[in-house]
Design a protein around this motif. Structure first.
Motif, PDB file in Angstrom:
ATOM      1  N   SER A 502      36.170  38.392  36.843  1.00  0.00           N
ATOM      2  CA  SER A 502      36.686  37.116  37.616  1.00  0.00           C
ATOM      3  C   SER A 502      35.924  37.154  39.077  1.00  0.00           C
ATOM      4  O   SER A 502      35.444  38.112  39.712  1.00  0.00           O
ATOM      5  N   THR A 503      35.534  36.153  39.317  1.00  0.00           N
ATOM      6  CA  THR A 503      34.732  35.874  40.645  1.00  0.00           C
ATOM      7  C   THR A 503      35.697  35.773  41.860  1.00  0.00           C
ATOM      8  O   THR A 503      35.174  35.878  42.741  1.00  0.00           O
ATOM      9  N   THR A 504      36.943  35.443  41.515  1.00  0.00           N
ATOM     10  CA  THR A 504      38.254  35.404  42.559  1.00  0.00           C
ATOM     11  C   THR A 504      38.238  36.953  42.990  1.00  0.00           C
ATOM     12  O   THR A 504      38.711  37.735  41.926  1.00  0.00           O
ATOM     13  N   PRO A 505      38.431  37.282  44.244  1.00  0.00           N
ATOM     14  CA  PRO A 505      38.858  38.651  44.688  1.00  0.00           C
ATOM     15  C   PRO A 505      40.138  38.790  44.146  1.00  0.00           C
ATOM     16  O   PRO A 505      41.098  38.157  44.216  1.00  0.00           O
ATOM     17  N   GLU A 506      40.377  40.228  44.084  1.00  0.00           N
ATOM     18  CA  GLU A 506      41.878  40.767  43.351  1.00  0.00           C
ATOM     19  C   GLU A 506      42.660  40.653  44.555  1.00  0.00           C
ATOM     20  O   GLU A 506      43.873  40.467  44.315  1.00  0.00           O
ATOM     21  N   TRP A 507      42.394  40.846  45.852  1.00  0.00           N
ATOM     22  CA  TRP A 507      43.470  40.705  46.859  1.00  0.00           C
ATOM     23  C   TRP A 507      44.053  39.443  46.880  1.00  0.00           C
ATOM     24  O   TRP A 507      45.221  39.305  47.383  1.00  0.00           O
ATOM     25  N   VAL A 508      43.300  38.549  46.426  1.00  0.00           N
ATOM     26  CA  VAL A 508      43.904  37.100  46.563  1.00  0.00           C
ATOM     27  C   VAL A 508      45.462  37.148  45.407  1.00  0.00           C
ATOM     28  O   VAL A 508      46.350  36.519  45.886  1.00  0.00           O
ATOM     29  N   PHE A 509      45.177  37.606  44.246  1.00  0.00           N
ATOM     30  CA  PHE A 509      46.154  37.891  43.386  1.00  0.00           C
ATOM     31  C   PHE A 509      47.316  38.720  43.803  1.00  0.00           C
ATOM     32  O   PHE A 509      48.664  38.619  43.682  1.00  0.00           O
ATOM     33  N   GLN A 510      47.019  39.705  44.317  1.00  0.00           N
ATOM     34  CA  GLN A 510      48.075  40.659  45.026  1.00  0.00           C
ATOM     35  C   GLN A 510      48.729  40.061  46.306  1.00  0.00           C
ATOM     36  O   GLN A 510      49.884  40.053  46.319  1.00  0.00           O
ATOM     37  N   LEU A 511      48.165  39.291  46.577  1.00  0.00           N
ATOM     38  CA  LEU A 511      48.949  38.416  47.847  1.00  0.00           C
ATOM     39  C   LEU A 511      49.723  37.529  47.394  1.00  0.00           C
ATOM     40  O   LEU A 511      50.913  37.466  47.570  1.00  0.00           O
TER      41      LEU A 511
END
Length: 624
Positions: A502-511
């Motif tokens: 995924s190109t979206t950072p993992e921290w976005v989903f954690q947030l």
């Protein structure tokens, strides 16, 4: 390690045999300590053996111990053999460690019950069956353990058998899971016919060599095994038996939900991951079943009044997360959530059992309230378990295991935004129903006074499980937080490694996950901390009643299956086949009726009969 493996299932089994054969000569106290002691030593052997194995294990390695030749007939043979790898070690640790804590708790919980000895006999057989299931090196032995846990769950769900409702719940669980088991046994036949063996390693190696990805036989075999997993793990459409299984004692509920009874389906799919990888359509179906189930069960849990039924629907929902992870190829994440779920779900069931016991068998959360100050130890431990179930960010183990599943549901090559969306909606409803349960039970006014505080034997397991529910997640941090990956480095010795794409950072989903869980908590506080208009309206609304009934599945099955079968059996009660059996039975009955007058007790009649018989024999001999 090889010397310890057979003792891990043998000790609980030996405890079962000793208690079953000599229960009349043993006191309740001795029975309880034999049961708890054998399972505790089994847990100790698992830890010692596990450390020894890990010190010498290479990636993909395993140890097999052949005890004896079990079946040897024609072309079919099977050993009674146990196999240890890191996947098995995780399950053995959960079964024995959590099982030992549940045994300890049960000594005080079941005190005074007339079936005290019978309870521990069943409980030890249950643990032994679970261990045979996960240690088996071939599918036939695995199936024996599989049916063993089915039998024990039937015996324990209907433990208080004098109440007809409990017997009905036990029969329902037994019959529904047998439907899934029928699919499974057909799948085992298919594997044996294809590979001439039921040894798991050998069958999977041949499957990889002979069956291409997406081949018809691989798809059919995986579908049949999935049928067994869905039935045992109470997933859509065979989830209806688990909420009714709450009829058994609370320690039984804890063992069924936390150890390897309902999660046996998760183990089966993980153990057969080679086969499911060869059937990508079925693997996708596993993810879809998990996503749908977690939503259906989550909304059902939100509408329940019975404290244990909320937890039952919660288990169905959390296993849905495990299925979702398995379906997207996140094998390690599924097993990580299984372990963390075992800690907080055992805790929640044991704490709920203590509340119900101390409130004079009151199950309705709306008749509880205000227990935060009356039962502080239970409150704080229940809060720890609930926070982990709701996946409150950073401080709970449930956050790390569930967050990993949600991330990989998006970032895996088999994942999709729809699967992630189902997971995140499920996370919101989980936080909402979890804190609804906590606020209704422990906050507000006291409606029922508890008898007394729980004793040490009930409190110690709660405290240990509460600590694990908070800290167990710290062995596996997300990549972007800390480079600590102890659990995945363990399970990846047995299971394939999944790389996030995924190109979206993992921290976005954690947030997003963190905000979702906190929003659920705050909304539950707003709606259920005090009696609210929303709660009263919702309970009597059409959606509230619909979700309360579990989306009407019981009514649907009753109309589509149960009633037609009952009607057909009534119509067919005197069919042609029955007439044949009736005729065959009528022949000896008529002969009996004809000859019975000869047995009248008169000596002269017997002498005359004997003389006539001799005369007939002489005539026959002369003629011949």
């Amino acid at each position: 390690m090889e010397q310890l493996i057979p003792w891990i299932p043998a000790l609980p089994l030996a405890g079962f045999l000793i208690m079953a054969l000599f229960s009349g000569a043993l006191s309740n106290k001795l029975v309880s300590w034999i049961a708890t002691g054998t399972v505790s030593v089994s847990a100790l052997f698992t830890v010692i053996g596990g450390i020894d194995f890990l010190n010498h294990a290479e990636p993909g390695s395993s140890i097999t111990v052949h005890l004896f030749k079990w079946i040897d007939t024609g072309e079919f043979n099977a050993d009674f053999a146990f196999r240890i790898d890191t996947l098995t070690l995780v399950f053995c640790f959960v079964i024995t460690f959590v099982g030992a804590l549940i045994h300890l708790y049960s000594i005080e919980f079941m005190k005074g019950d007339e079936g005290f000895k019978r309870f521990f006999i069943y409980l030890n057989l249950f643990v032994a069956s679970m261990l045979i299931l996960v240690l088996a090196d071939n599918l036939l032995l695995l199936y024996m353990g599989w049916e063993g846990v089915g039998l024990c769950s039937y015996l324990l769900i209907g433990f208080w058998y004098k109440d007809p409702a409990n017997g009905y719940a036990a029969r329902k669980a037994f019959i529904v899971t047998r439907i899934g088991d029928t699919f499974m046994i057909v799948g085992l036949f298919l594997l044996f016919v294809s590979f001439n063996t039921l040894n798991i390693d050998s069958a999977m190696q041949q499957a990889s060599a002979k069956w291409g990805t997406g081949s018809g036989l691989a798809t059919v075999a995986a579908l049949l095994l999935l049928g067994g997993a869905v039935g045992k793990s109470a997933q859509i459409p065979m989830q209806t038996w688990l909420p009714d299984a709450m009829a058994g004692p609370s320690p039984v509920s804890a063992l069924i939900h936390a150890a390897t009874m309902v999660t046996a389906g998760v183990y089966l799919i993980a153990r057969m991951h080679v086969l499911f990888s060869l059937a990508p359509a079925v693997q996708t179906l596993v993810a879809v079943i998990g996503a749908v189930t977690l939503l259906v069960a989550g909304f059902s849990a939100f509408s329940q009044h019975d404290l244990k039924r909320v937890l039952a629907y919660s288990t169905i929902s959390q296993i849905g997360y495990m299925f979702l992870a398995l379906g997207v190829g996140a094998w390690s994440a599924a097993i990580f959530h299984f372990m963390v779920h075992a800690f907080f779900k055992a805790l929640l069931f044991l704490a709920a059992g203590a509340v119900i016991l101390l409130l004079h068998e009151e199950h309705d959360m709306y008749k509880m309230g205000g227990l935060r100050k009356r039962l502080p130890v239970i409150f704080w431990t229940f809060l720890a378990g609930g926070a982990s179930l709701a996946a409150l960010p950073l401080i709970t183990a449930g956050f790390y295991s569930k967050d990993q599943i949600l991330w990989l549901a998006w970032a895996s090559d088999k994942g999709s935004p729809w699967l992630w969306l189902a997971g995140i909606v499920g996370a919101f409803i989980t936080a909402l129903y979890t804190f609804r349960m906590i606020f209704l039970t422990f906050y507000g006014d006291v409606k029922t006074e508890p008898k007394h505080a729980p004793g040490a034997l009930m409190t110690i397991p709660l405290v240990i499980l509460a600590i694990l529910s908070l800290v167990a997640g710290f062995i596996e941090f997300p990549e972007n937080l800390l480079p600590v990956h102890l659990f995945s480095s363990l399970t990846e010795k047995s299971l394939p490694v999944l790389t996030a794409e995924s190109t979206t950072p993992e921290w976005v989903f954690q947030l997003i996950s963190a905000v979702t869980a906190m929003t659920g908590l705050l909304l539950a506080w707003r709606l259920f901390n005090r009696p609210s208009q929303f709660d009263r309206v919702y309970q009597h609304s059409a959606p509230g009643r619909f979700f309360y009934s579990g989306w009407g599945f019981d009514r649907l099955y009753h109309g589509l299956i149960v009633q037609p079968v009952v009607w057909l059996s009534e119509v067919d009660v005197k069919d042609f086949v029955d007439r044949i059996y009736t005729f065959i039975a009528a022949i000896p009955l008529a002969v009996n009726t004809w000859l019975s007058p000869s047995q009248n007790g008169r000596v002269r009649w017997y002498v005359m009969g004997l003389s006539a018989g001799l005369a007939v024999l002489l005539i026959i001999m002369i003629l011949l």
